[in-house]
Design an enzyme around this catalytic site. Structure first.
Site, PDB file in Angstrom:
ATOM      1  N   ARG A 167      26.946   9.557 -24.382  1.00 27.56           N
ATOM      2  CA  ARG A 167      26.671   8.305 -25.108  1.00 27.56           C
ATOM      3  C   ARG A 167      26.391   7.196 -24.098  1.00 27.56           C
ATOM      4  O   ARG A 167      27.227   6.336 -23.831  1.00 27.56           O
ATOM      5  CB  ARG A 167      27.841   7.959 -26.028  1.00 27.56           C
ATOM      6  CG  ARG A 167      27.821   8.836 -27.271  1.00 27.56           C
ATOM      7  CD  ARG A 167      28.637   8.270 -28.396  1.00 27.56           C
ATOM      8  NE  ARG A 167      28.222   8.856 -29.663  1.00 27.56           N
ATOM      9  CZ  ARG A 167      28.843   8.631 -30.818  1.00 27.56           C
ATOM     10  NH1 ARG A 167      29.896   7.851 -30.861  1.00 27.56           N
ATOM     11  NH2 ARG A 167      28.405   9.184 -31.923  1.00 27.56           N
ATOM     12  N   TYR A 169      34.152   6.780 -27.830  1.00 27.42           N
ATOM     13  CA  TYR A 169      34.888   7.564 -28.824  1.00 27.42           C
ATOM     14  C   TYR A 169      36.339   7.098 -28.879  1.00 27.42           C
ATOM     15  O   TYR A 169      36.882   6.537 -27.931  1.00 27.42           O
ATOM     16  CB  TYR A 169      34.862   9.053 -28.467  1.00 27.42           C
ATOM     17  CG  TYR A 169      33.520   9.707 -28.576  1.00 27.42           C
ATOM     18  CD1 TYR A 169      32.994  10.062 -29.817  1.00 27.42           C
ATOM     19  CD2 TYR A 169      32.768  10.002 -27.435  1.00 27.42           C
ATOM     20  CE1 TYR A 169      31.756  10.684 -29.921  1.00 27.42           C
ATOM     21  CE2 TYR A 169      31.541  10.625 -27.530  1.00 27.42           C
ATOM     22  CZ  TYR A 169      31.039  10.965 -28.773  1.00 27.42           C
ATOM     23  OH  TYR A 169      29.821  11.576 -28.868  1.00 27.42           O
ATOM     24  N   SER A 185      25.153  10.392 -33.662  1.00 26.40           N
ATOM     25  CA  SER A 185      24.969   9.065 -34.247  1.00 26.40           C
ATOM     26  C   SER A 185      23.984   9.080 -35.406  1.00 26.40           C
ATOM     27  O   SER A 185      24.233   8.475 -36.457  1.00 26.40           O
ATOM     28  CB  SER A 185      24.496   8.072 -33.173  1.00 26.40           C
ATOM     29  OG  SER A 185      25.530   7.810 -32.249  1.00 26.40           O
ATOM     30  N   ASP A 219      20.806  10.979 -29.395  1.00 19.52           N
ATOM     31  CA  ASP A 219      22.171  11.136 -29.910  1.00 19.52           C
ATOM     32  C   ASP A 219      22.204  11.680 -31.339  1.00 19.52           C
ATOM     33  O   ASP A 219      22.117  10.933 -32.312  1.00 19.52           O
ATOM     34  CB  ASP A 219      22.885   9.781 -29.843  1.00 19.52           C
ATOM     35  CG  ASP A 219      24.373   9.886 -30.107  1.00 19.52           C
ATOM     36  OD1 ASP A 219      24.822  10.971 -30.526  1.00 19.52           O
ATOM     37  OD2 ASP A 219      25.080   8.887 -29.904  1.00 19.52           O
ATOM     38  N   GLN A 279      20.560   7.264 -25.850  1.00 20.72           N
ATOM     39  CA  GLN A 279      20.770   6.799 -27.224  1.00 20.72           C
ATOM     40  C   GLN A 279      19.766   7.406 -28.203  1.00 20.72           C
ATOM     41  O   GLN A 279      20.122   7.766 -29.326  1.00 20.72           O
ATOM     42  CB  GLN A 279      20.669   5.271 -27.262  1.00 20.72           C
ATOM     43  CG  GLN A 279      21.265   4.642 -28.510  1.00 20.72           C
ATOM     44  CD  GLN A 279      21.414   3.137 -28.359  1.00 20.72           C
ATOM     45  OE1 GLN A 279      20.803   2.522 -27.488  1.00 20.72           O
ATOM     46  NE2 GLN A 279      22.220   2.536 -29.206  1.00 20.72           N
TER      47      GLN A 279
END
Length: 378
Positions: A120, A226, A131, A128, A125
């Site tokens: 992350r 996280y 996400s 991901d 991004q």
């Protein structure tokens, strides 16, 4: 270089890549093979794949010819011996639950890219998977709760009187939780949010949610955003406050998870017993044990008038857009693995590739996998 798209098994309706994303790969000079029927449950036909430039063939041929085989879920263990040494398998893995599968892949000298291990970081991004799929889950969970709740979400004022808005408690303000806040507020619910990470407080408030803070939370910058395991003292204070808020709520959306570990139990059975009949609990963490002590993965149960929905596969229910997002994430990962001639450029010195690679050439690579499985050396 050939990319192979495999048809998912079981109840999974997504496909790793839709025809629109295949077109992008073709422009990069890559050949694509899709298993016949791969996209049918995401409403993409074999003709759509052909029109995008992909070859449509049997699963056996895809597995044999492709340099990289992509899928949402990992291949069945029985198919691993059919893969050539050095082949790259790219999918969501969950290394802890599939430790035996991963060990077999390592012994066969396959390369496994675990999409749920993508670091992350700002650069990663756009790759991901967690996400993007959490966005889908948070959105769909609120709509599901609204459809089964015996109460309106918004406040209504009419000649028949005033209907108070529903109160919602969201456990976990990660991507799924934030999306749930946004949708719930648009539907008119009053939203309270709990998370151990103080950094998300402003995001919660900006979306119209009220942040519930428990003092003494442990945070770890190395966790990459996280949540981390908390102390017993904190857990006790946390459960006391959550119980008070849950009893007052009409809907609870539970999203709290810790990578590589069982989901934290935030709603005890005693709490459920005290909740109002007609209340709804949607537990997105069901597949990793559940945030509610009574959750049963893949099932909807009713306890003392409270409906508990244990469901972690909402992205599968939104197969078209979820597949589009999933495929876009994979393409962004593949772009750093494809050179200007359209050939494979697998560079383990790249922090993203290194962090995503579970095993390669008979060895465990990702430090997170080594930590999750407590592997010191092979």
């Amino acid at each position: 270089m050939i990319i192979g798209i495999i048809k998912e098994s079981g109840t999974e309706k997504r496909v790793a890549m839709l025809p629109g994303e295949v077109s992008v790969l073709k422009k990069l000079g890559v050949e694509v093979l899709a298993e016949a029927g791969a996209g049918e449950r995401a409403f993409a036909s074999d003709d759509d794949y052909r029109a995008a430039g992909a070859g449509v063939t049997s699963r056996k041929e895809v597995s044999e010819k492709a340099s990289v085989v992509i899928s949402v879920d990992h291949l069945p263990e029985t198919e691993l011996p059919l893969c050539n040494e050095g082949k790259i398998l790219c999918s969501v893995l969950n290394p802890v639950e599939n430790e035996g599968w991963l060990e077999k892949a390592r012994r066969l000298k396959l390369t496994v890219l675990a999409l749920d291990l993508i670091p992350r970081t700002t650069r990663a991004q756009s790759m991901d998977i967690l996400s993007s799929m959490a966005t889908v889950a948070g959105y769909k969970a609120v709509l599901h709760a609204a459809s089964v709740s015996p109460k309106f979400f918004p406040m209504f004022m009419s000649a028949a009187g005033t209907i108070k808005p529903s109160r919602m408690l969201i456990l976990g303000a990660g991507v799924a939780g934030l999306q749930a806040i946004a949708v719930a507020r648009k539907l008119g619910a009053v939203v309270e949010v709990f998370d151990v990470r103080s950094a998300v407080k402003e995001e919660v408030k900006s979306l119209g949610g009220k942040f519930i803070e428990v003092e003494g939370a442990k945070e770890d910058a190395a966790a990459g955003g996280y949540a981390v395991e908390q102390t017993e003292e904190f857990k006790k204070k946390q459960q006391e406050l959550i119980q008070l808020r849950a009893i007052a709520a009409d809907v609870v959306i539970a999203t709290a998870q810790i990578p590589g570990k069982k989901a934290p139990v935030l709603l005890l059975k005693e709490t459920v017993q005290k909740m109002k009949p007609g209340s709804i609990i949607v537990d997105l963490a069901a597949s990793s044990g559940g945030n509610c002590e009574l959750t049963e993965n893949g099932k909807t149960i009713v306890v003392n008038g409270v409906t508990i929905i244990g469901k972690s596969d909402y992205p599968s229910d939104m197969s078209t857009d979820a597949s589009k997002m999933f495929g876009s994430n994979i393409i962004n990962l593949l772009k750093i693995m494809i050179d200007k001639e359209g050939k494979l450029a697998f560079n383990l010195q790249d922090e993203i590739i290194n962090g995503t690679t579970a095993v390669h050439n008979g060895e465990y690579v990702s430090q997170r996998v080594k930590q999750m499985l407590n592997i010191k050396q092979v």
